[in-house]
Design a protein around this motif. Structure first.
Motif, mmCIF file in Angstrom:
data_model
loop_
_atom_site.group_PDB
_atom_site.id
_atom_site.type_symbol
_atom_site.label_atom_id
_atom_site.label_comp_id
_atom_site.label_asym_id
_atom_site.label_seq_id
_atom_site.Cartn_x
_atom_site.Cartn_y
_atom_site.Cartn_z
ATOM 1 N N ASP A 36 37.058 44.362 38.630
ATOM 2 C CA ASP A 36 37.294 43.854 39.978
ATOM 3 C C ASP A 36 36.957 42.367 40.118
ATOM 4 O O ASP A 36 37.234 41.768 41.146
ATOM 5 C CB ASP A 36 36.507 44.659 41.007
ATOM 6 N N GLU A 84 41.485 39.141 38.942
ATOM 7 C CA GLU A 84 42.682 39.715 39.568
ATOM 8 C C GLU A 84 43.640 40.344 38.544
ATOM 9 O O GLU A 84 44.238 41.384 38.803
ATOM 10 C CB GLU A 84 43.407 38.679 40.415
ATOM 11 N N ASP A 139 33.219 44.202 34.789
ATOM 12 C CA ASP A 139 33.719 44.720 36.058
ATOM 13 C C ASP A 139 35.138 44.185 36.262
ATOM 14 O O ASP A 139 35.323 42.994 36.494
ATOM 15 C CB ASP A 139 32.804 44.274 37.184
ATOM 16 N N LYS A 174 42.008 43.552 37.250
ATOM 17 C CA LYS A 174 42.020 44.513 38.362
ATOM 18 C C LYS A 174 43.408 45.125 38.513
ATOM 19 O O LYS A 174 43.545 46.340 38.663
ATOM 20 C CB LYS A 174 41.597 43.816 39.646
ATOM 21 N N THR A 234 42.532 48.877 37.414
ATOM 22 C CA THR A 234 41.773 49.431 38.527
ATOM 23 C C THR A 234 41.947 50.944 38.699
ATOM 24 O O THR A 234 41.018 51.628 39.107
ATOM 25 C CB THR A 234 42.077 48.684 39.837
#
Length: 72
Positions: free
Chosen positions: A18, A21, A16, A24, A28
């Motif tokens: 997310d 940082e 994942d 992401k 993302t």
């Protein structure tokens, strides 16, 4: 993706973006992002045929957390 990997008897890993940082910030807007043997296969969707082809091509190289963080 799961069924393709299981059918071919190869391991896979779900991460994942997310939860980190840096990941992401990089991925993302592109999820899902698919890597096979440390090479980017694609963004936004998983193409089963391309995945099968990539999985049949070579010696698997695991993608470790260190590798992920070093390559973004």
């Amino acid at each position: 993706m799961r069924s393709t990997c299981e059918e071919l008897g190869v391991g896979w890993r779900l991460l994942d973006v997310d939860t980190d940082e840096q990941l992401k910030a990089k991925y993302t807007d592109h999820v899902p992002v698919t890597f096979v043997d440390q090479e980017l296969l694609g963004y936004w969707f998983v193409d089963d045929e391309a995945l099968r082809e990539a999985l049949r091509r070579g010696t698997p190289r695991p993608i470790t957390d260190d590798w992920l963080l070093a390559h973004h």
